[in-house]
Design an enzyme around this catalytic site. Sequence first.
Site, PDB file in Angstrom:
ATOM      1  N   GLU A   1       0.818  -1.205   0.000  1.00 57.81           N
ATOM      2  CA  GLU A   1       0.000   0.000   0.000  1.00 57.81           C
ATOM      3  C   GLU A   1       0.859   1.265   0.000  1.00 57.81           C
ATOM      4  O   GLU A   1       0.335   2.385  -0.049  1.00 57.81           O
ATOM      5  CB  GLU A   1      -0.937   0.003   1.212  1.00 57.81           C
ATOM      6  CG  GLU A   1      -2.164  -0.859   1.020  1.00 57.81           C
ATOM      7  CD  GLU A   1      -1.822  -2.335   0.794  1.00 57.81           C
ATOM      8  OE1 GLU A   1      -2.300  -2.900  -0.212  1.00 57.81           O
ATOM      9  OE2 GLU A   1      -1.089  -2.924   1.609  1.00 57.81           O
TER      10      GLU A   1
ATOM     11  N   ASN B   1      -0.823  -7.898  -3.626  1.00 63.47           N
ATOM     12  CA  ASN B   1      -1.460  -7.087  -4.662  1.00 63.47           C
ATOM     13  C   ASN B   1      -0.465  -6.186  -5.394  1.00 63.47           C
ATOM     14  O   ASN B   1       0.568  -5.796  -4.839  1.00 63.47           O
ATOM     15  CB  ASN B   1      -2.530  -6.192  -4.027  1.00 63.47           C
ATOM     16  CG  ASN B   1      -1.943  -5.284  -2.953  1.00 63.47           C
ATOM     17  OD1 ASN B   1      -1.604  -5.750  -1.876  1.00 63.47           O
ATOM     18  ND2 ASN B   1      -1.802  -4.003  -3.246  1.00 63.47           N
TER      19      ASN B   1
ATOM     20  N   ASP C   1      -7.429  -5.525  -4.643  1.00 61.74           N
ATOM     21  CA  ASP C   1      -6.509  -5.796  -3.544  1.00 61.74           C
ATOM     22  C   ASP C   1      -6.566  -7.253  -3.108  1.00 61.74           C
ATOM     23  O   ASP C   1      -6.429  -7.572  -1.935  1.00 61.74           O
ATOM     24  CB  ASP C   1      -6.789  -4.885  -2.340  1.00 61.74           C
ATOM     25  CG  ASP C   1      -5.797  -5.100  -1.199  1.00 61.74           C
ATOM     26  OD1 ASP C   1      -4.602  -5.220  -1.474  1.00 61.74           O
ATOM     27  OD2 ASP C   1      -6.233  -5.177  -0.036  1.00 61.74           O
TER      28      ASP C   1
END
Length: 615
Positions: free
Chosen positions: A203, A287, A329
């Site tokens: 992220e 991801n 994700d």
Amino acid sequence: MLGFGLRRLLWGVLSTLCAGLALLSPSFAQTDLASRMKDPDQWPMAARDYANTRYSELEQINAGNASRLQLAWTFSIGADRGQEAAPLVVDGTMYVVGPYAGPYPNRVFALDATTGELKWSYAPKPEPAAAGVACCDVVNRGLAFDNGKIFLNTLDNHSVALDAKTGKELWHTKLGEINKGETITMAPVIVKGKVLIGNSGGEMGVRGWVTALDENTGAIAWRAYATGPDKDVLIGDDFKPFYDNLKGKDLGVNSWPADRWQVGGGTMWGWISYDPDLNLIYYGTANPSPWNANQRSGDNLWSTTIFARDPDSGHAKWAYQVNPHDLFDHDEINENVLVDLELNGQPRKVLIHPGRNGYMYVMDRATGEVISADAYEFVNAYKGVDLKTGKIIPNEEKTPLVGKTVENICPSAPGAKDWQPSAWSPRTKLLYVPHQHLCMNFKASQVGYIAGTPYVGADVDMYAGPGGHRGEFMAWDPVARKKVWEIHEKLPVWSGALVTAGDVAFYGTMDRLFKAVDAKKGNVLWQFRAGSGFVGQPISYRGSDGQQYIAILSGVGGWPGVVANAEVDQRVRNGALGFTGAMQDLPFYTTGGSELLVFKLGGANGQDNSHAPPQ
């Protein structure tokens, strides 16, 4: 059969002999850990064994007497954040690590596994700033053991080796940079004298890798990236993926827009399995970055990919991308459970992968062929998996577009199941799976990359799936390709699973219940109400008193639990990367905690502090 005392004596002699041989020969390094996996009295690694079964051969606690379980002893870890670690038990000593919080982040404790007496503790001196770049709570998922050493990963990207008897630091190695957003939360795995570690931070636009360290010196032996040219991904002429679309040169570059692979995610913070016969390790990558798929055309290799690698060199032997051009994700860092099954009348060496995308993959672990992939959760984000091509079939109606809110996407961003590990019983031939039952609304937005800051590009709102429950614990038959039984929970089931030869399965809930379940029938046999919710991993071992014990950490947290133990406003539905909306009521059920709970059987009279479930 040998008496318990004699068996313990013989095991002690064998352990001493093994330790002596290990000092004489570095090539013996693997045997120490491998031999302990064969001793049901011990729990020598987070998954218990290389196959990631989390199965205990102990049967003193069984479906007939589990209702007599009682609290034996407790220990406070001293940091009230997410307690996701699995304790280890080696030669009568329990080793446990705390989260990256409190006055001593990632502190390691060594305890007498029978009495709870503290033997030693070790407190690293980490960088406080690491907590500010951690995506989803400051958790640690466990330690590793081999050859008289305990191995620790710290959130600020260090790997540390400790003397298992004294806690003395033997070496430490820095592996990443927090100013880039890199952290480490996974439990290390030791294979053939190498400490295997992956990074977190997808992220933050971190470029994912798995690194192997020499267990004796801490020196880096190899590093395999998830994105970039073949030389970085360690793909060579011996790389033989099963599917044609994964054959080609430098796909880790060509399947991305120009240079985007450098901030492309694909981190590896989950579980590593190992098959000694094939000499292959298996793991999944996370991801791609950012979540907004409109900014990264192409399949985005090798994100959301299951790799098979040679542990000696790190070279990839095959790979399979679970979610090409991931939209939601849907990391695939979940465990790969290695079992041998008879399928269509033929024996097959397979791995079982409960996908974050909601499909239960059964794959040939020698070749990477997908044998079956069946939905184990409610799924509308996809239309199935094409077994001829191996490709998942997207539901075009759910494709996120910039500035548009796409509603009712199932499963949500944490997937049908996140990191929380399942357990396999060779007795019942069932996989016991803790998971969530959530859907979401998803709105993509443009985002720019700045090192060490969030690189997401999505606004997410999660909520309960059909039926209104948010979690489930289930038993899955991989041969019949169906669910055998299920238990619905009002909150996500974020703890790991344990199953034993006594045909009892264990798991914890976020509303403070630790449960023992009949592994064959699925009925609750016993439950214990703790001080805080469970997101940890239960284990089983035998103490020096000959009793079977069950241990787990209590302390709510992790991605779904931060609303209960961190400064997150539960009224903001899209907080915590969207999980707050699904967990707004969690603070009414529990607050943070840091308690190690250890259970054993009480007297036959039932005069104990255990609690039978309501009838």
